[in-house]
Structure formats: C-alpha cells, structure tokens
Design a protein around this motif. Sequence first.
Motif, PDB file in Angstrom:
ATOM      1  N   VAL A 147       0.620  -1.286  -0.604  1.00  0.00           N
ATOM      2  CA  VAL A 147       0.648   0.193   0.125  1.00  0.00           C
ATOM      3  C   VAL A 147       1.029   0.899  -0.375  1.00  0.00           C
ATOM      4  N   LYS A 148       1.998   0.565   0.578  1.00  0.00           N
ATOM      5  CA  LYS A 148       2.489   1.885   0.447  1.00  0.00           C
ATOM      6  C   LYS A 148       3.548   2.657  -0.310  1.00  0.00           C
ATOM      7  N   ARG A 149       3.855   1.372  -1.620  1.00  0.00           N
ATOM      8  CA  ARG A 149       3.998   2.370  -3.042  1.00  0.00           C
ATOM      9  C   ARG A 149       2.671   2.418  -3.678  1.00  0.00           C
ATOM     10  N   LYS A 150       2.268   2.156  -3.425  1.00  0.00           N
ATOM     11  CA  LYS A 150       0.602   2.152  -4.238  1.00  0.00           C
ATOM     12  C   LYS A 150       0.621   3.707  -3.458  1.00  0.00           C
ATOM     13  N   ARG A 151       0.846   4.389  -2.409  1.00  0.00           N
ATOM     14  CA  ARG A 151       0.191   6.122  -2.368  1.00  0.00           C
ATOM     15  C   ARG A 151       1.557   6.598  -2.723  1.00  0.00           C
ATOM     16  N   ALA A 152       2.714   6.155  -2.609  1.00  0.00           N
ATOM     17  CA  ALA A 152       3.766   6.883  -3.677  1.00  0.00           C
ATOM     18  C   ALA A 152       3.285   6.621  -5.152  1.00  0.00           C
ATOM     19  N   GLU A 153       3.008   5.514  -5.979  1.00  0.00           N
ATOM     20  CA  GLU A 153       2.826   6.153  -6.998  1.00  0.00           C
ATOM     21  C   GLU A 153       1.484   6.720  -7.284  1.00  0.00           C
TER      22      GLU A 153
END
Length: 172
Positions: A147-153
């Motif tokens: 989810v952190k990666r998705k938020r950064a994306e």
Amino acid sequence: MKPSLTDTLCTRCGLCCDGSLFADVELASGGEASALEVMGLEIEDDDDDGGGLLVQPCGALKGTRCSIYPHRPDCCRTFKCRLLQEAERGMVEVERAKEKIAQALRRIERVKELVVQLGTGAERLPLKEHCLEALALSEAAAAGPAVKRKRAELQAAMTSVERLLQAAFLGG
Ligand code: SF4
Ligand code: SF4
C-alpha cells in the motif's frame, strides 16, 4: 461548415467540468443558481455572498459533453482554458492540442485507478480532493509495504497531472 475549435477540442475533453481543473464554478446570481437547481444540479453557498457555486464534477456533464449547453451558466459560456485560447490564436496546432487533451485524460485515468485501488469508493469528488482522501484513508489504515508503494505511485501520478494541467490548461 468547418467545426469550431470548441466543437473539435472541448467535446473530447470536459476537464473544466469534471472536477479535474476546478472544484466548483462560480455563479453570477441567485437566479442562475435556482435555475440550475431546478435542473437537478448541486449548488453550494459561497463565502462571498455571491450567486453560489456549481459543484464539480458537474452533474450536467455526460461523457465529455454538457447536457444543458444552451442553459449553461455565464461562467461556463465565457471560460476558455489556455489550450483552447492558444489553439484559437494558432499558437498550438489542433492535432497537438488533441494530443495534450488525450495525454491529460490518460494521466487522470491512472490517478483514478490508483484511488480506487487504495480502497476509496468511486464517489463524485473533484480529482484533487478524491486523491487526498485516498491518501489520508490509506495512511490511517497503518498500511503495509504494498500500500505504501501504491500511495507513492498515486502521489507521483497526481503531481504529474497537476503539472500538466497547470502548464497546458491553466497557464503560469
Ligand atoms: S479544459 Fe479547455 S479544451 Fe477542455 S473542455 Fe474546457 S475549455 Fe475546452
Ligand atoms: S453546466 Fe455544462 S459547461 Fe458548465 S460545468 Fe456543467 S457540464 Fe460544464
């Protein structure tokens, strides 16, 4: 008869009506607001005691077209984004303007996909607000690495959309 640039460009765009460029449209008078309310559109009071605000995404937008075009408010009649103005002046070729619109729509679509993937419902909110809500909710949920990666994306995708909208459509 040659179609106008509004016909050629705006009918494939709709970014000044769908919440991408603006969160609302300022109305000229209470009469204008009442007429739109009768047509079922959502109006909010404005802080300056003006005519009210037509909330975006505008309920009259069907696809990329205004379904109340002959009855649209003054502000909608007079607004021309930077891209449309530049195309009218011959500063941008029509094909190039179409590409810019298509590019903006593609990037916005990606932002919307990411917002949904982060678990935010498909509510009708202005793009930026929807994006911020998705980021806030996913942060509150003590997210794992995926989810952190998705938020950064999403943050990067939104920044890229904002830059494009500012440079091509709003100016400055
Ligand atoms: S953002 Fe510009 S090109 Fe798009 S619909 Fe509005 S005025 Fe037309
Ligand atoms: S009334 Fe029509 S032109 Fe004005 S914001 Fe709504 S869809 Fe766009």
